[in-house]
Design a protein around this motif. Structure first.
Motif, PDB file in Angstrom:
ATOM      1  N   SER A 147       0.812  -1.220   0.000  1.00 22.67           N
ATOM      2  CA  SER A 147       0.000   0.000   0.000  1.00 22.67           C
ATOM      3  C   SER A 147       0.844   1.269   0.000  1.00 22.67           C
ATOM      4  O   SER A 147       0.313   2.346  -0.195  1.00 22.67           O
ATOM      5  N   ARG A 178      -5.048   0.005  -5.589  1.00 18.66           N
ATOM      6  CA  ARG A 178      -5.011   0.573  -4.236  1.00 18.66           C
ATOM      7  C   ARG A 178      -5.506   2.016  -4.180  1.00 18.66           C
ATOM      8  O   ARG A 178      -5.673   2.573  -3.108  1.00 18.66           O
ATOM      9  N   ARG A 182      -7.464  -0.577   0.062  1.00 14.79           N
ATOM     10  CA  ARG A 182      -6.221  -1.170   0.523  1.00 14.79           C
ATOM     11  C   ARG A 182      -6.236  -2.673   0.221  1.00 14.79           C
ATOM     12  O   ARG A 182      -7.272  -3.332   0.402  1.00 14.79           O
ATOM     13  N   LEU A 183      -5.103  -3.203  -0.226  1.00 11.64           N
ATOM     14  CA  LEU A 183      -5.012  -4.659  -0.423  1.00 11.64           C
ATOM     15  C   LEU A 183      -4.694  -5.255   0.930  1.00 11.64           C
ATOM     16  O   LEU A 183      -3.590  -5.067   1.440  1.00 11.64           O
TER      17      LEU A 183
END
Ligand code: SAM
Length: 309
Positions: A147, A178, A182-183
């Motif tokens: 991120s 992203r 958020r991943l």
């Protein structure tokens, strides 16, 4: 009840051969894991040899303590990185050190049971990947890296530590995704990688396998190496290990991918050039076909050993 699948030690006989242990010797296992190799080494050094076991993972220490309980009086276990193996040896006054083992990478329970996102098959797990868990708060998680790092840096990690061919495409796709979210889970990252591969290969398959590998394999390896600073840690650990050994003491290292093996090979060559050590394995020792069929994880293992001069 949680059933733990115990790790099977790789190249166990070959390790004992190259370490040439004798009763009374002092051994440092810098990657204790579940304690499988440690148990064999304790048998060779019985009745009074000592073993200092080091592992970053607190849960590995707990599992090993249980396996080694019959020899508890001659075993000391510490949660630490082998990058600080010198301080561990000093603190516990292991002197002289006759043999050191580094069996790199990860143990079976770490891959199969942990909720830390090591395996790309566990889609609901958080993208953490810190081997030490929360014990080292300064370490950034995989999700933190994904991120915050610019696309160029992510691509470099995927290329350098994973030899991933689509490194830049995957990095660009991560940075695009992203912007909106958020991943945070394994599934988030796997979905992006699969999408990049499907587009590149013009495939409609759920999983467009690449030469027998899941497309996420290399990116996951790369992230794990980056999160845990594995390669710089290895270089530091090798230097400290060889410095710690008594004359004629032996260092054995098992690696599981070419990046690690290359570092071991080069460090050993430089130790030999400086007359610090004598390489005992001209070519790396690899597991027999029988071992590979019984334990597929052994397939990529390479063992190198050096004797201190
Ligand atoms: C392949 S396993 C070792 C298995 C062990 N030889 C056995 O027979 O059970 C590797 C272990 O090294 C540990 N490890 C990885 N990097 C480490 C580091 N820098 N310092 C200490 N331990 C580390 C992992 O937590 C893992 O438990």
């Amino acid at each position: 009840m949680v059933l733990h699948m115990r790790h099977t030690p790789v190249l166990a006989h070959e390790i004992l051969d190259v370490l040439a242990l004798e009763p009374g010797m002092h051994v440092v296992d810098g990657t204790l894991g579940d304690g499988g190799h440690a148990q064999h080494m304790l048998q060779q050094t019985a009745p009074n040899g000592r073993l200092l076991g080091v592992d970053l993972d607190p849960e590995a220490i707990t599992r090993a303590a249980s396996l080694l309980r019959d020899d508890a009086d001659r075993v000391t276990l510490i949660r630490e990185s082998f990058a600080h193996i010198d301080a561990c040896v000093k603190q516990h006054a292991v002197d002289p050190v006759h043999a050191i083992l580094l069996d790199l990478g990860w143990s079976t329970p770490q891959f199969e049971q942990r909720g830390r996102g090591f395996s790309f098959q566990r889609v609901d797990e958080p993208l953490d990947m810190r081997l030490s868990g929360d014990a080292n708060k300064d370490l950034k998680t995989a999700a933190d890296l994904l991120s915050t790092l610019p696309a160029q840096d992510l691509a470099q990690i995927f290329k350098d530590f994973g030899e991933e061919k689509l490194a830049q495409d995957i990095a660009n796709a991560i940075v695009d995704t992203r912007k909106n979210a958020r991943l945070s889970t394994v599934g988030d990252l796997v979905a992006i990688i699969l999408d990049v591969y499907r587009k590149k290969l013009k495939s409609k398959k759920d999983i467009p396998w690449v030469g027998g590998l899941h497309p996420a394999t290399k990116v996951f390896q790369a992230l794990r190496i980056a999160v845990n600073h594995e390669l710089t840690t290895l270089e530091a650990g090798l230097q400290k290990a060889v410095d710690l050994l008594a004359p004629n003491g032996r260092l054995a290292v098992i690696s599981f991918h070419s990046l690690e093996d290359r570092i071991v090979k080069h460090c050993f060559k430089s130790f030999q050039k400086k007359n610090i050590g004598l390489i005992l394995t001209k070519k790396p020792v690899t597991p027999s076909d029988k071992e590979c069929s019984q334990n597929p994880r052994a397939r990529s293992a390479k063992l190198r050993a050096i004797k201190k001069l």
